[in-house]
Design a protein around this motif. Sequence first.
Motif, PDB file in Angstrom:
ATOM      1  N   ALA A  36       0.639  -1.175   0.127  1.00 31.20           N
ATOM      2  CA  ALA A  36       0.094  -0.116  -0.043  1.00 31.20           C
ATOM      3  C   ALA A  36       0.891   1.126   0.247  1.00 31.20           C
ATOM      4  CB  ALA A  36      -0.989  -0.136   0.924  1.00 31.20           C
ATOM      5  N   LEU A  37       1.952   1.448   0.637  1.00 29.63           N
ATOM      6  CA  LEU A  37       3.025   2.434   0.140  1.00 29.63           C
ATOM      7  C   LEU A  37       3.662   2.543  -0.411  1.00 29.63           C
ATOM      8  CD1 LEU A  37       3.238   2.777   4.520  1.00 29.63           C
ATOM      9  CD2 LEU A  37       2.041   3.940   2.797  1.00 29.63           C
ATOM     10  N   VAL A  38       3.528   2.078  -0.911  1.00 31.29           N
ATOM     11  CA  VAL A  38       4.418   1.710  -2.537  1.00 31.29           C
ATOM     12  C   VAL A  38       4.311   3.057  -3.244  1.00 31.29           C
ATOM     13  CG1 VAL A  38       5.366   1.067  -4.787  1.00 31.29           C
ATOM     14  CG2 VAL A  38       5.199  -0.076  -2.501  1.00 31.29           C
ATOM     15  N   PHE A  91      13.974  -5.282   5.144  1.00 30.27           N
ATOM     16  CA  PHE A  91      14.414  -6.291   6.126  1.00 30.27           C
ATOM     17  C   PHE A  91      14.274  -4.687   7.348  1.00 30.27           C
ATOM     18  CE2 PHE A  91      16.990 -10.262   4.666  1.00 30.27           C
ATOM     19  CZ  PHE A  91      16.056 -10.311   4.069  1.00 30.27           C
ATOM     20  N   ILE A  92      13.159  -4.021   6.968  1.00 29.83           N
ATOM     21  CA  ILE A  92      13.091  -3.030   8.886  1.00 29.83           C
ATOM     22  C   ILE A  92      11.293  -3.240   8.518  1.00 29.83           C
ATOM     23  CG2 ILE A  92      13.161  -0.906   9.276  1.00 29.83           C
ATOM     24  CD1 ILE A  92      16.051   0.001   8.160  1.00 29.83           C
ATOM     25  N   PHE A  93      10.903  -4.241   9.184  1.00 26.90           N
ATOM     26  CA  PHE A  93       9.389  -4.667  10.028  1.00 26.90           C
ATOM     27  C   PHE A  93       9.052  -3.982   8.627  1.00 26.90           C
ATOM     28  CE2 PHE A  93      10.929  -1.129  13.493  1.00 26.90           C
ATOM     29  CZ  PHE A  93      10.674  -2.052  14.384  1.00 26.90           C
ATOM     30  N   GLY A  94       9.667  -5.073   7.226  1.00 29.54           N
ATOM     31  CA  GLY A  94       9.033  -5.157   6.268  1.00 29.54           C
ATOM     32  C   GLY A  94       8.339  -6.913   6.391  1.00 29.54           C
ATOM     33  N   LEU A 167       8.605   3.460  14.437  1.00 26.90           N
ATOM     34  CA  LEU A 167       7.709   3.617  13.030  1.00 26.90           C
ATOM     35  C   LEU A 167       6.045   2.591  13.782  1.00 26.90           C
ATOM     36  CD1 LEU A 167      10.505   3.731  11.820  1.00 26.90           C
ATOM     37  CD2 LEU A 167       9.998   2.115  10.667  1.00 26.90           C
ATOM     38  N   MET A 168       5.262   3.386  13.052  1.00 25.78           N
ATOM     39  CA  MET A 168       4.057   2.279  14.158  1.00 25.78           C
ATOM     40  C   MET A 168       3.384   3.128  14.776  1.00 25.78           C
ATOM     41  SD  MET A 168       4.655  -1.011  12.341  1.00 25.78           S
ATOM     42  CE  MET A 168       6.295  -1.330  12.334  1.00 25.78           C
ATOM     43  N   GLY A 169       3.703   3.725  15.421  1.00 24.04           N
ATOM     44  CA  GLY A 169       3.709   4.108  16.808  1.00 24.04           C
ATOM     45  C   GLY A 169       3.003   5.611  17.116  1.00 24.04           C
ATOM     46  N   ILE A 192       7.785  14.630  14.718  1.00 21.52           N
ATOM     47  CA  ILE A 192       7.103  14.159  14.192  1.00 21.52           C
ATOM     48  C   ILE A 192       7.024  14.223  12.106  1.00 21.52           C
ATOM     49  CG2 ILE A 192       4.459  12.702  13.047  1.00 21.52           C
ATOM     50  CD1 ILE A 192       3.814  13.374  16.195  1.00 21.52           C
ATOM     51  N   ILE A 193       6.941  13.006  11.554  1.00 24.28           N
ATOM     52  CA  ILE A 193       6.797  13.235   9.862  1.00 24.28           C
ATOM     53  C   ILE A 193       6.344  12.658   9.539  1.00 24.28           C
ATOM     54  CG2 ILE A 193       9.049  12.776   8.149  1.00 24.28           C
ATOM     55  CD1 ILE A 193      10.930  12.858  10.024  1.00 24.28           C
ATOM     56  N   SER A 194       5.086  13.568   9.103  1.00 24.51           N
ATOM     57  CA  SER A 194       4.318  12.648   8.132  1.00 24.51           C
ATOM     58  C   SER A 194       3.911  12.857   6.995  1.00 24.51           C
ATOM     59  CB  SER A 194       2.943  13.616   9.128  1.00 24.51           C
ATOM     60  OG  SER A 194       2.290  12.854  10.020  1.00 24.51           O
ATOM     61  N   LYS A 195       3.676  11.704   6.249  1.00 22.76           N
ATOM     62  CA  LYS A 195       4.226  11.176   4.420  1.00 22.76           C
ATOM     63  C   LYS A 195       5.088  11.916   4.721  1.00 22.76           C
ATOM     64  CE  LYS A 195      -0.791  11.440   3.065  1.00 22.76           C
ATOM     65  NZ  LYS A 195      -1.170  12.039   2.278  1.00 22.76           N
ATOM     66  N   GLY A 196       6.429  11.588   5.027  1.00 21.60           N
ATOM     67  CA  GLY A 196       7.567  11.977   4.155  1.00 21.60           C
ATOM     68  C   GLY A 196       7.934  11.456   3.413  1.00 21.60           C
ATOM     69  N   SER A 197       8.563  12.788   3.016  1.00 20.35           N
ATOM     70  CA  SER A 197       8.992  12.711   1.659  1.00 20.35           C
ATOM     71  C   SER A 197       7.975  13.089   0.254  1.00 20.35           C
ATOM     72  CB  SER A 197      10.404  12.043   0.969  1.00 20.35           C
ATOM     73  OG  SER A 197       9.290  10.485   0.549  1.00 20.35           O
TER      74      SER A 197
HETATM   75  C1  LIG Z   1       4.723  -1.581   8.693  1.00 18.72           C
HETATM   76  S1  LIG Z   1       5.902  -0.308   7.894  1.00 18.72           S
HETATM   77  C2  LIG Z   1       7.465  -0.450   6.768  1.00 18.72           C
HETATM   78  C3  LIG Z   1       8.819   0.341   7.119  1.00 18.72           C
HETATM   79  C4  LIG Z   1       9.696   0.731   5.801  1.00 18.72           C
HETATM   80  N1  LIG Z   1      10.148  -1.423   5.620  1.00 18.72           N
HETATM   81  C5  LIG Z   1      10.176   1.140   6.022  1.00 18.72           C
HETATM   82  O1  LIG Z   1      11.821   0.830   6.066  1.00 18.72           O
HETATM   83  O2  LIG Z   1      10.168   2.702   6.324  1.00 18.72           O
HETATM   84  C6  LIG Z   1       5.387   0.761   8.020  1.00 18.72           C
HETATM   85  C7  LIG Z   1       5.752   2.373   8.655  1.00 18.72           C
HETATM   86  O3  LIG Z   1       6.618   2.643   8.552  1.00 18.72           O
HETATM   87  C8  LIG Z   1       6.807   4.150   8.734  1.00 18.72           C
HETATM   88  N2  LIG Z   1       5.879   4.818   6.786  1.00 18.72           N
HETATM   89  C9  LIG Z   1       6.281   4.729   6.407  1.00 18.72           C
HETATM   90  N3  LIG Z   1       6.481   5.369   5.326  1.00 18.72           N
HETATM   91  C10 LIG Z   1       6.200   6.651   5.751  1.00 18.72           C
HETATM   92  C11 LIG Z   1       5.927   8.068   5.790  1.00 18.72           C
HETATM   93  N4  LIG Z   1       6.592   8.343   4.036  1.00 18.72           N
HETATM   94  N5  LIG Z   1       6.582   8.970   6.463  1.00 18.72           N
HETATM   95  C12 LIG Z   1       6.421   8.816   7.790  1.00 18.72           C
HETATM   96  N6  LIG Z   1       6.338   7.366   7.856  1.00 18.72           N
HETATM   97  C13 LIG Z   1       6.305   6.407   7.280  1.00 18.72           C
HETATM   98  C14 LIG Z   1       6.056   4.369   9.720  1.00 18.72           C
HETATM   99  O4  LIG Z   1       5.868   4.585  10.364  1.00 18.72           O
HETATM  100  C15 LIG Z   1       4.755   3.454   8.761  1.00 18.72           C
HETATM  101  O5  LIG Z   1       3.696   2.965  10.220  1.00 18.72           O
END
Ligand SMILES: C[S@@+](CC[C@H](N)C(=O)[O-])C[C@H]1O[C@@H](n2cnc3c(N)ncnc32)[C@H](O)[C@@H]1O
Length: 248
Positions: A36-38, A91-94, A167-169, A192-197
């Motif tokens: 979803a976050l791709v 490999f980071i919470f992935g 993360l996820m917090g 807090i970085i929201s929707k970073g980049s």
């Molecule tokens: C399941 S983890 C996956 C992390 C991912 N593998 C990584 O290396 O960033 C998902 C978490 O990554 C963080 N995250 C992912 N994309 C983000 C973004 N664009 N801005 C801020 N946080 C983000 C958030 O904390 C989100 O809840």
Amino acid sequence: MRGKLTLVGAGPGDPELISLKGVKALKTADVVLYDALVHPDLLDYAPSAKKIHVGKRAGHHSFKQAEINELILEYALPGKLVVRLKGGDPFIFGRGKEEIEFVETFGVETEVVPGISSINLPGYYGIPLTVRGVNESFWVITGTTSSGQLSNDIRLAAQSTATVVVLMGLRKLDEISEIFIQQGKKDLPLAIISKGSLEDGKVIFGTVENIRSQKNEIVAPGIIVIGEAVGTHPRFYEKVKAITETYL
Ligand SMILES: C[S@@+](CC[C@H](N)C(=O)[O-])C[C@H]1O[C@@H](n2cnc3c(N)ncnc32)[C@H](O)[C@@H]1O
């Protein structure tokens, strides 16, 4: 001939933050399974591949990890090149390791292309994770463990001088703040970085104690960054002074 699984880190949001190696893997893929976050623009690198959205926010059906594993196998076993495109670094919470281990059991070749993680987003906004003479380590912790609880590591990290990245917090922000306050660190800088980049990405500065006053501005996905290193950002003191005058 068996196919191959390539786990590709898509980066944290901005589609230009994928690696060249990741782009090359996408160009030769037969199938792309993406989260979803791709960023959707990344799929343009694989015009002829079959694309399957397996992310948790994928509308009607939420894929379980076991279903994703089976799907990878379904394509890789008959010889297809499968790219598993994951947000940030796989490999980071992935759960990248689970996918690799599963298909390797069936003799499928695998490769990992690391990605720029959301843990690198502080740097994107000029917030250092380490500052010489200020802190000696940083911790990356999940706010939501597999049992749904806040990781106990946050209590340990709060006792140290480390920069703490959660993360996820976001939903547990109050609980996290409370842990630092109990350590006598109510004035510790926090961002807090929201929707970073992404185009609508933003950074919210505060302290462990006063960050709650800006809760309405916080949008997921987001990371929480806590520590003296955050306070070295040029906008930090100006912003926090303004909040203090407004709310306290
Ligand atoms: C399941 S983890 C996956 C992390 C991912 N593998 C990584 O290396 O960033 C998902 C978490 O990554 C963080 N995250 C992912 N994309 C983000 C973004 N664009 N801005 C801020 N946080 C983000 C958030 O904390 C989100 O809840």
